[in-house]
Design a protein around this motif. Sequence first.
Motif, PDB file in Angstrom:
ATOM      1  N   THR A  16     -10.029   0.114   0.352  1.00  0.00           N
ATOM      2  CA  THR A  16      -9.079  -1.064   0.887  1.00  0.00           C
ATOM      3  C   THR A  16      -9.885  -2.385   1.127  1.00  0.00           C
ATOM      4  OG1 THR A  16      -8.891   1.040   2.292  1.00  0.00           O
ATOM      5  CG2 THR A  16      -7.936  -0.614   3.085  1.00  0.00           C
ATOM      6  N   VAL A  17      -9.291  -3.053   1.031  1.00  0.00           N
ATOM      7  CA  VAL A  17     -10.270  -4.531   1.650  1.00  0.00           C
ATOM      8  C   VAL A  17      -9.790  -4.430   3.348  1.00  0.00           C
ATOM      9  CG1 VAL A  17      -9.727  -7.078   1.368  1.00  0.00           C
ATOM     10  CG2 VAL A  17      -9.911  -5.416  -0.859  1.00  0.00           C
ATOM     11  N   ILE A  18     -10.657  -4.989   3.992  1.00  0.00           N
ATOM     12  CA  ILE A  18     -10.321  -4.948   4.892  1.00  0.00           C
ATOM     13  C   ILE A  18     -10.238  -6.386   5.763  1.00  0.00           C
ATOM     14  CG2 ILE A  18     -11.435  -4.146   7.648  1.00  0.00           C
ATOM     15  CD1 ILE A  18     -11.294  -1.943   5.698  1.00  0.00           C
ATOM     16  N   ASP A  19     -10.397  -7.317   5.456  1.00  0.00           N
ATOM     17  CA  ASP A  19     -10.443  -8.936   5.853  1.00  0.00           C
ATOM     18  C   ASP A  19     -11.040  -9.167   4.182  1.00  0.00           C
ATOM     19  OD1 ASP A  19      -9.690  -9.029   8.419  1.00  0.00           O
ATOM     20  OD2 ASP A  19     -11.504  -8.752   9.636  1.00  0.00           O
ATOM     21  N   ALA A  20      -9.911  -9.831   3.747  1.00  0.00           N
ATOM     22  CA  ALA A  20     -10.773 -11.090   2.389  1.00  0.00           C
ATOM     23  C   ALA A  20     -10.916 -12.384   2.632  1.00  0.00           C
ATOM     24  CB  ALA A  20      -9.210 -10.935   1.612  1.00  0.00           C
ATOM     25  N   GLY A  21     -11.451 -13.131   2.790  1.00  0.00           N
ATOM     26  CA  GLY A  21     -12.373 -14.106   2.981  1.00  0.00           C
ATOM     27  C   GLY A  21     -12.360 -14.774   4.241  1.00  0.00           C
ATOM     28  N   VAL A  22     -12.833 -13.165   4.916  1.00  0.00           N
ATOM     29  CA  VAL A  22     -13.281 -14.014   6.574  1.00  0.00           C
ATOM     30  C   VAL A  22     -14.553 -15.000   6.689  1.00  0.00           C
ATOM     31  CG1 VAL A  22     -13.764 -13.664   9.103  1.00  0.00           C
ATOM     32  CG2 VAL A  22     -11.529 -12.637   7.683  1.00  0.00           C
ATOM     33  N   TRP A  35     -15.027  -7.827   3.930  1.00  0.00           N
ATOM     34  CA  TRP A  35     -14.868  -6.636   4.051  1.00  0.00           C
ATOM     35  C   TRP A  35     -14.654  -5.471   3.385  1.00  0.00           C
ATOM     36  CZ3 TRP A  35     -18.863  -5.404   7.807  1.00  0.00           C
ATOM     37  CH2 TRP A  35     -19.233  -6.904   8.601  1.00  0.00           C
ATOM     38  N   ALA A  36     -14.842  -4.758   2.894  1.00  0.00           N
ATOM     39  CA  ALA A  36     -13.992  -3.287   2.179  1.00  0.00           C
ATOM     40  C   ALA A  36     -14.582  -1.894   2.530  1.00  0.00           C
ATOM     41  CB  ALA A  36     -13.697  -3.728   1.317  1.00  0.00           C
ATOM     42  N   ARG A  37     -13.855  -0.875   2.581  1.00  0.00           N
ATOM     43  CA  ARG A  37     -14.510  -0.009   2.929  1.00  0.00           C
ATOM     44  C   ARG A  37     -13.874   1.175   1.212  1.00  0.00           C
ATOM     45  NH1 ARG A  37     -12.144   3.725   8.363  1.00  0.00           N
ATOM     46  NH2 ARG A  37     -13.728   1.754   8.532  1.00  0.00           N
ATOM     47  N   TYR A  38     -14.634   1.176   1.208  1.00  0.00           N
ATOM     48  CA  TYR A  38     -14.679   2.149  -0.414  1.00  0.00           C
ATOM     49  C   TYR A  38     -14.933   3.612   0.073  1.00  0.00           C
ATOM     50  CZ  TYR A  38     -15.520  -1.378  -3.971  1.00  0.00           C
ATOM     51  OH  TYR A  38     -15.262  -3.094  -4.426  1.00  0.00           O
ATOM     52  N   PRO A  39     -14.412   4.984  -0.561  1.00  0.00           N
ATOM     53  CA  PRO A  39     -14.783   6.015   0.102  1.00  0.00           C
ATOM     54  C   PRO A  39     -16.547   6.618   0.012  1.00  0.00           C
ATOM     55  CG  PRO A  39     -14.071   5.731  -2.507  1.00  0.00           C
ATOM     56  CD  PRO A  39     -13.590   4.466  -1.643  1.00  0.00           C
ATOM     57  N   GLU A  40     -16.586   7.526   1.090  1.00  0.00           N
ATOM     58  CA  GLU A  40     -17.749   7.931   1.780  1.00  0.00           C
ATOM     59  C   GLU A  40     -18.580   6.653   2.171  1.00  0.00           C
ATOM     60  OE1 GLU A  40     -19.337  11.269  -1.139  1.00  0.00           O
ATOM     61  OE2 GLU A  40     -18.765   9.114  -2.344  1.00  0.00           O
ATOM     62  N   LYS A  41     -18.305   5.521   2.208  1.00  0.00           N
ATOM     63  CA  LYS A  41     -18.845   4.759   3.094  1.00  0.00           C
ATOM     64  C   LYS A  41     -17.205   4.134   3.629  1.00  0.00           C
ATOM     65  CE  LYS A  41     -22.084   3.789  -0.153  1.00  0.00           C
ATOM     66  NZ  LYS A  41     -23.219   3.769   0.935  1.00  0.00           N
ATOM     67  N   THR A  42     -18.816   2.646   4.569  1.00  0.00           N
ATOM     68  CA  THR A  42     -17.865   2.803   6.187  1.00  0.00           C
ATOM     69  C   THR A  42     -17.792   0.913   5.413  1.00  0.00           C
ATOM     70  OG1 THR A  42     -17.668   2.323   8.288  1.00  0.00           O
ATOM     71  CG2 THR A  42     -20.243   1.949   7.177  1.00  0.00           C
ATOM     72  N   ASP A  43     -17.155   0.352   6.559  1.00  0.00           N
ATOM     73  CA  ASP A  43     -16.985  -1.132   5.894  1.00  0.00           C
ATOM     74  C   ASP A  43     -18.119  -1.756   5.790  1.00  0.00           C
ATOM     75  OD1 ASP A  43     -14.457  -0.007   7.241  1.00  0.00           O
ATOM     76  OD2 ASP A  43     -13.966  -1.724   8.713  1.00  0.00           O
ATOM     77  N   MET A  45     -19.798  -5.137   3.468  1.00  0.00           N
ATOM     78  CA  MET A  45     -19.534  -6.520   2.878  1.00  0.00           C
ATOM     79  C   MET A  45     -19.368  -6.825   1.483  1.00  0.00           C
ATOM     80  SD  MET A  45     -21.736  -9.074   4.323  1.00  0.00           S
ATOM     81  CE  MET A  45     -23.094  -8.516   5.347  1.00  0.00           C
ATOM     82  N   MET A  46     -18.052  -7.354   1.421  1.00  0.00           N
ATOM     83  CA  MET A  46     -18.508  -7.015  -0.289  1.00  0.00           C
ATOM     84  C   MET A  46     -18.172  -7.969  -0.740  1.00  0.00           C
ATOM     85  SD  MET A  46     -14.945  -5.024  -2.721  1.00  0.00           S
ATOM     86  CE  MET A  46     -13.585  -6.745  -2.354  1.00  0.00           C
ATOM     87  N   LEU A  47     -19.173  -8.121  -1.903  1.00  0.00           N
ATOM     88  CA  LEU A  47     -19.682  -9.365  -3.087  1.00  0.00           C
ATOM     89  C   LEU A  47     -19.392  -9.375  -3.791  1.00  0.00           C
ATOM     90  CD1 LEU A  47     -21.705  -8.861  -0.712  1.00  0.00           C
ATOM     91  CD2 LEU A  47     -23.606 -10.370  -2.527  1.00  0.00           C
ATOM     92  N   ALA A  48     -18.652  -8.275  -4.860  1.00  0.00           N
ATOM     93  CA  ALA A  48     -17.983  -8.113  -6.098  1.00  0.00           C
ATOM     94  C   ALA A  48     -17.496  -7.113  -6.033  1.00  0.00           C
ATOM     95  CB  ALA A  48     -18.766  -8.455  -6.992  1.00  0.00           C
ATOM     96  N   ASP A  49     -16.498  -6.323  -6.628  1.00  0.00           N
ATOM     97  CA  ASP A  49     -15.283  -5.555  -7.137  1.00  0.00           C
ATOM     98  C   ASP A  49     -15.812  -4.347  -8.121  1.00  0.00           C
ATOM     99  OD1 ASP A  49     -13.188  -3.945  -5.858  1.00  0.00           O
ATOM    100  OD2 ASP A  49     -11.986  -5.373  -6.390  1.00  0.00           O
ATOM    101  N   ARG A  50     -15.379  -5.141  -9.128  1.00  0.00           N
ATOM    102  CA  ARG A  50     -15.984  -4.233 -11.173  1.00  0.00           C
ATOM    103  C   ARG A  50     -17.511  -4.835 -11.511  1.00  0.00           C
ATOM    104  NH1 ARG A  50     -12.016  -0.402 -12.170  1.00  0.00           N
ATOM    105  NH2 ARG A  50     -12.649  -0.922 -14.346  1.00  0.00           N
ATOM    106  N   PRO A  51     -18.559  -4.759 -10.916  1.00  0.00           N
ATOM    107  CA  PRO A  51     -18.493  -3.244 -10.299  1.00  0.00           C
ATOM    108  C   PRO A  51     -19.149  -3.637  -9.776  1.00  0.00           C
ATOM    109  CG  PRO A  51     -20.367  -3.737 -11.365  1.00  0.00           C
ATOM    110  CD  PRO A  51     -18.798  -4.654 -12.215  1.00  0.00           C
TER     111      PRO A  51
END
Length: 394
Positions: A16-22, A35-43, A45-51
Amino acid sequence: MAAFLAACKNGSIARTVIDAGVPESKGMGSNLRTWARYPEKTDLMMLADRPPLLETPVHFFLHDLTPNDAYFVRWHYAGLPTRVDLRTFRTQVIGAVNRPLQLSFDDLRTKFEPVTLTAFSQCSGNSRSFFRPQVPGAQWTNGAMGNARYVGARLKDVLNAAGVRAGAVEASFRGVDVPPLQASPHFEKPLTIDHALNGDSIIAYEMNGEPLPMLNGFPVRLVVPGWFATYWVKALSQITVRAEPLHNFWVDTAYRVPTTPDYSEDPKHPSEQSTPITRHPTRAVFVTPEFSAQLKKDSPVEIQGIAVDDGTGIRRVEVSTDAGRTWTEAVLDRVIDKYSWRRWRMNWRPTEIRRYSLQCRASNAAGETQTTNEWNHGGYCRNVIQTIDVEVVA
Ligand SMILES: Nc1nc2c(c(=O)[nH]1)N[C@H]1C(S)=C(S)[C@@H](COP(=O)(O)O)O[C@H]1N2
Ligand SMILES: [Mo]
């Protein structure tokens, strides 16, 4: 792992992307943070998605241990494991050994003496975003690091069970993650055979009292205490003992620094000689106050941070509240473990309404300390003295 599996369909990870580009409120100025929430993870900061490249917010570093759900994440290939079947998963030991091994998760837990240790890990590019001139690569602030308690089998015991042949020079490590193209090299990293057998490294199956999160290397990962996390191979499926050194992109091209003191080079005249990244240089990092915090005139604040080195031992941390003119010794918290970070704190009461430049620097038992000016084109191994500006208001 059930929660992780439920979130993974067709091999891709639902997050889940919590807040894109804040805009990052914590002082990264113009940097946009997602900010993003991945399985088993809390929110995170997402620098990249894949990977996924996920950074830990610094306030988690106010505690001795970094929780598993907040621990930073870094993979090189999108072909990372999203499910691992413990009935079939094996860590094989092959190459220049007398008895090749196929070890299951249970073998690792029951056939070898369990070792518990607390160790600090950080990505070689941690804090890369602070290099000036800027350098390409993941723009981490200070959150590509953490401190955790691991239980595992000694790498040495596993190698000895396989019987390392005379003349072996390295052991190399790879995980179950796969490169996107057959031509791309597996992410595989070597240690010299002496290092691999020195008794410090473990194959960890437990992190902070729990199974490893999938994104941090479930079911087992190599822990190389005192060395950068690039060696801490996740989802460790293959150990190759080698009579000749491994050559691949990850050894010969990536993860290298200049051979100069402090790994520093002149941006206009890059160094021609390089060497693989290895140990953590001595370094102190502020945890609180955070960048551009607002403090109140005449109110006491407790400045806190962490200090790390290669396991030699932090001897002293000093803090300056006047941009490096004068220094005061901080109080060191207890030693948690040899390869753990060491936390520190210092009371301060700002007396003027203005901007203050705070600095911190650590020294270790071998006399290694920090300098004010360092740069390398990979943005690696940053341990320049950190400066943060705080605003003191009425
Ligand atoms: N199998 C595998 N292990 C790996 C990597 C990888 O891409 N694949 N990346 C390495 C790098 S560069 C880092 S910084 C750490 C990150 O570990 P973490 O995601 O548990 O924080 O894993 C290391 N181990
Ligand atoms: Mo890394």
